[in-house]
Design a protein around this motif. Sequence first.
Motif, mmCIF file in Angstrom:
data_model
loop_
_atom_site.group_PDB
_atom_site.id
_atom_site.type_symbol
_atom_site.label_atom_id
_atom_site.label_comp_id
_atom_site.label_asym_id
_atom_site.label_seq_id
_atom_site.Cartn_x
_atom_site.Cartn_y
_atom_site.Cartn_z
ATOM 1 N N ILE A 257 34.056 41.791 18.731
ATOM 2 C CA ILE A 257 32.864 41.034 19.048
ATOM 3 C C ILE A 257 32.741 39.846 18.098
ATOM 4 C CG2 ILE A 257 31.661 43.080 19.883
ATOM 5 C CD1 ILE A 257 30.062 43.072 17.251
ATOM 6 N N LYS A 258 31.823 38.961 18.457
ATOM 7 C CA LYS A 258 31.480 37.834 17.601
ATOM 8 C C LYS A 258 29.966 37.743 17.542
ATOM 9 C CE LYS A 258 31.916 32.844 16.985
ATOM 10 N NZ LYS A 258 32.414 31.552 17.544
ATOM 11 N N VAL A 259 29.416 37.783 16.302
ATOM 12 C CA VAL A 259 27.978 37.667 16.076
ATOM 13 C C VAL A 259 27.771 36.525 15.093
ATOM 14 C CG1 VAL A 259 25.889 38.825 15.293
ATOM 15 C CG2 VAL A 259 27.672 40.137 16.439
ATOM 16 N N SER A 260 27.128 35.457 15.553
ATOM 17 C CA SER A 260 26.954 34.249 14.733
ATOM 18 C C SER A 260 28.331 33.777 14.279
ATOM 19 C CB SER A 260 26.022 34.530 13.553
ATOM 20 O OG SER A 260 24.738 34.905 14.029
ATOM 21 N N GLU A 261 28.549 33.697 12.966
ATOM 22 C CA GLU A 261 29.857 33.239 12.485
ATOM 23 C C GLU A 261 30.798 34.389 12.174
ATOM 24 O OE1 GLU A 261 27.251 33.538 8.759
ATOM 25 O OE2 GLU A 261 27.034 33.070 10.888
ATOM 26 N N TYR A 262 30.354 35.638 12.436
ATOM 27 C CA TYR A 262 31.172 36.804 12.135
ATOM 28 C C TYR A 262 31.923 37.252 13.388
ATOM 29 C CZ TYR A 262 27.827 36.836 8.283
ATOM 30 O OH TYR A 262 27.037 36.472 7.231
ATOM 31 N N ARG A 263 33.195 37.579 13.185
ATOM 32 C CA ARG A 263 34.021 38.052 14.290
ATOM 33 C C ARG A 263 34.889 39.178 13.773
ATOM 34 N NH1 ARG A 263 37.714 33.654 17.148
ATOM 35 N NH2 ARG A 263 35.613 32.854 17.581
#
Length: 599
Positions: free
Chosen positions: A411-417
């Motif tokens: 997944i990708k949440v904001s700038e986190y993947r």
Amino acid sequence: MLVTLLCLLSLHSWMPSIAQIKPISFLQIDTQKQLSSPYILAEKSLKNQAKKEENAQESSSENSVNKNQPHPVTLDGETIFEYRVQLEEIQNKQRAEEASQRVKDIADDRSISLEDLFISDLKSLKTQGLRLINADNKMVIAITQADADLEDKSLDELAEDYLNRLKISISKYRDERKLQNLILRGLGILLSTIIVIFTFRFVNWLFPWLGRQITREQGVIFRDLNIQNWNILTVKQEKRIALFLLKIIRWFITLTFLYFYIPFLLSLFPQTERLANSIFSSFFGALGIVWYEFIGYVPNLSLIIVTLVLTHYLIRLCDPFFKAIEDERITISGFYPDWAQPTYKLTVILIAGLAAAIIFPYLPGFNSPAFQGISILAGALVTFGGASTIANLIAGFVVIYTRAFQLGDRIKVSEYRGVVIEKTILSTRICNGNNEIITIPNSILIASSIINYSATIRDLKEPLVIDTTITLGYDVPWRLVYETLINSALETTDIVDDPEPYVWQTSLDDFYISYELRVYTNKTKSVAIGNIYTELHQHIQDKCAEAGIEIMSPHYAAVRDGHQNTIPENYLPKDYQTPGFRLHPLESLFKKNMDKDNQ
């Protein structure tokens, strides 16, 4: 040691009585001296009666006070009678203590028999409203008319009553200290001690033996407790429960014997009998209070037990039901298997909360200030200190029931993947391509957009689409570009050929065209995606070089003379030639010279 000490104490109290062969000297007073104090008491009593006659209301008040201040005359801790009238200048307590001491001295003096106790019949005492109980020539008890009035008896009747009580108490006191009784009690101590020792040795042998037998024969004694396929208790669990119960029974028997044995020893001797009676009375008194309170609490306790039993079995029944949903043995339309465990936990919380709401009003001390204070403190802690926790808790359930992602999804949440490695009610942990663990609070998750790279393959059964963009000039035929890019994709590992790769022209810019190559893959992990992109770009470079396509984004200036037209060759005329450079200043010079020559 305890038995020996008790025997020594008893013999010590008995031996002085044998040694006494004459009356004690401090009680040998002449009759005139011994009567002086009663006369004083009589005079004080008469003064009190005179005052009562003068003021009836004041007398009633004084009697009320006197009745509320009784002080007993005792022998060996047992009450013989009570002084309830307080005379002037002599405290009622002091009067009772002095009488008790004289009674004890008479009881210890075995040279004075019970027949020596008598009521003095001096006429002078009778006229003064006073009676004395004497032993030989020694005064023991003084009784006034005020005492008789308070007991609602005549003075002679009260004196006879006190004399009988005194004889009974002294007789009992002396009988308990006879040598033969002490010997019998010592034998009783010895016998009871032998019984207790034998019992303890038998208990210490019996229960370990039972424990060994249970451990050795556990497969024969116990069976797994099952309801259909639901295992409630295994053989090992039943064995542990049985051994635990044996320990409880062993300690109960030991403590019970000790509790009754020690007071029994103490009760066999007069010196310690009061202590034994105190132990028994305190124990059974407390037991009676507990039993009375327990009987009164039985209705509430029954409701609590029924509620707890129902709650326990409801929770036990929910567990196999939700496990069956999770294993897809039971299907409910619109209810996904991954919802089973969170829903089970939420159901347990709701059932426990409902049970607590039912039980709390029936708990002991529910309405007490302490209980209410603890409730207010807990509410304040939740309100001021748990706001973020509650927000994350609610967000956790929202994330679960929206099915935004599952364990193992990329997944990708904001700038986190990264890949989801843990999902809890309060937070979610992902592992990125650098093997870094990132913990994201659930409240941030529901406030952000979540891109799930794995949901398409899992839910829609469709491969993931990845894309890359390349820009080429208008002079390169788009059909050649399409063919080159698609061939590059088909030669890349982990890119599927069904569905086939395809190309989009995403923009027609001033100097070049943007081509977006879109391919399908079943790989969603970060490492796999990175490898696919790397290999795909390598093939694009190779295929473009083989096709004679220069990968660049040309930019043009205003000067066009001498340059190839950017229109593809198949659209140009067959006789098209690249034009040369045209220099306008030289052309005008040539025209002038030609005009001169013509002239």
